[in-house]
Design a protein around this motif. Sequence first.
Motif, PDB file in Angstrom:
ATOM      1  N   ALA A  53       0.834  -1.202   0.000  1.00 56.79           N
ATOM      2  CA  ALA A  53       0.000   0.000   0.000  1.00 56.79           C
ATOM      3  C   ALA A  53       0.868   1.250   0.000  1.00 56.79           C
ATOM      4  O   ALA A  53       2.088   1.197   0.173  1.00 56.79           O
TER       5      ALA A  53
ATOM      6  N   LEU B 219       0.038  -5.943   1.991  1.00 56.58           N
ATOM      7  CA  LEU B 219      -1.310  -6.485   2.093  1.00 56.58           C
ATOM      8  C   LEU B 219      -1.372  -7.894   1.518  1.00 56.58           C
ATOM      9  O   LEU B 219      -0.953  -8.132   0.377  1.00 56.58           O
TER      10      LEU B 219
ATOM     11  N   GLN C 271      -6.970  -6.145   5.633  1.00 62.76           N
ATOM     12  CA  GLN C 271      -6.681  -4.725   5.805  1.00 62.76           C
ATOM     13  C   GLN C 271      -5.358  -4.536   6.567  1.00 62.76           C
ATOM     14  O   GLN C 271      -4.898  -5.441   7.272  1.00 62.76           O
TER      15      GLN C 271
ATOM     16  N   SER D 259      -1.729  -9.414   6.764  1.00 65.14           N
ATOM     17  CA  SER D 259      -1.104  -8.182   6.278  1.00 65.14           C
ATOM     18  C   SER D 259      -0.200  -7.621   7.366  1.00 65.14           C
ATOM     19  O   SER D 259      -0.400  -7.878   8.551  1.00 65.14           O
TER      20      SER D 259
ATOM     21  N   LYS E  10      -6.763   4.374   0.085  1.00 62.20           N
ATOM     22  CA  LYS E  10      -5.626   4.245  -0.835  1.00 62.20           C
ATOM     23  C   LYS E  10      -5.118   2.806  -0.884  1.00 62.20           C
ATOM     24  O   LYS E  10      -4.627   2.347  -1.923  1.00 62.20           O
ATOM     25  N   SER E  11      -5.232   2.091   0.234  1.00 60.88           N
ATOM     26  CA  SER E  11      -4.870   0.670   0.232  1.00 60.88           C
ATOM     27  C   SER E  11      -5.788  -0.108  -0.706  1.00 60.88           C
ATOM     28  O   SER E  11      -5.336  -0.977  -1.453  1.00 60.88           O
TER      29      SER E  11
ATOM     30  N   ALA F 122      -4.732   0.476  -4.183  1.00 58.90           N
ATOM     31  CA  ALA F 122      -3.542  -0.306  -4.531  1.00 58.90           C
ATOM     32  C   ALA F 122      -3.920  -1.740  -4.872  1.00 58.90           C
ATOM     33  O   ALA F 122      -3.378  -2.334  -5.828  1.00 58.90           O
TER      34      ALA F 122
END
Length: 373
Positions: free
Chosen positions: A80, A86, A137, A143, A158-159, A162
């Motif tokens: 990310a 992730l 997450q 992750s 934003k993750s 990605a």
Amino acid sequence: MSPAKPPARSSSRSGRSGPRRRAKQVGIAGAVIGVAAAGLATAFAVERALVRRSVNAPGDPHADEEFGDQPHDTQLTVTAADGTDLHVEIVEPRLTGAAAKPTIVFVHGFALDMGTFYFQRQALTELGEHRLIFYDQPGHGRSSRLQSGDYDIAALGKSLAAVLDATVPDGHIILVGHSMGGMTIMAFAEQYPEWFGKRVTGVVLMSTSAGLIDKAKLGLPTLAARATAPFIPLWGGAARLGGPAIERARLASSDLAWLLTRRYGFGDARPSPSLVTFVEQMNSKTSIETITKYLRTLYTHNRFPALSALESVPVLVLVGTKDYLTPVAHSEDILRRLPGAELLKIDNSGHVVMLEKADEVNAALFPFLERVS
């Protein structure tokens, strides 16, 4: 010459007694809290022991369920924007022509992991009509944790971006988010509104909120919030406590954790003990450090304006009528901003509605997926 006065001792004595007095007070307070916590844990352990007798009983429909890793075709790591790695798993469609259908991306909630969608993953994999994307997450599941600072829902948006860039470079997408996962989708919509109506062609929001979460209780009654403090700190000040000490307290209070998971995660008075254990295990695997780093962003979450980006796509909102964490009113608030959305209230269900009432959720989810496909 007057005799020399003996040196004053009052200041030095008070200097020593101050820390000693505070240490004594802290010790007494700690002892009181310890005794109280032990008493609570013992009381709840008795009830939990009685409940757990039914784990393997015929009355538990999920007693034989193996809530472990599920089959997937691909797994990969996506980094990310904040540097978090992730964990992502992909299930490819089995049927001819399924490639033309939207890819479904699942986003789980706070202190859980991709296992949240266990039953939806099973059923959709068996149908074989859609490509499925699951990821943990930041700070959850497999992750990695954030190295510094607090987590932020904006960063979670934003993750998600990605993950989409890495796994769905083209084609239509349906986003499914539960609790904080729904908030993540809202943050993504706030940042990338141009995706909606073009790439994203449908959204499902389960047990979530677009507005400010109750800072003091996160939806729990005050007494329960205090009782859960050893294993789920509910106040920002908890982050200043020693992580190892809190972790030991949480482990010592596992009986209490199980019982409160049953009480506040589920709506049925007698939910499947196996499901309760599954949810508790996901929660217990989430570190206290991760939990405390998320608190601030949950407290300040307010993305009602971001919902305007969802006006261009079909939206299904699902919520249990006994959801104490994100009550029905939160879903109704979303509908007021999205009058074209569909709201389904599932009776006698709590916060983990997609696990507790999987058949009812799937009965609503699958026709929606077919319509938007």
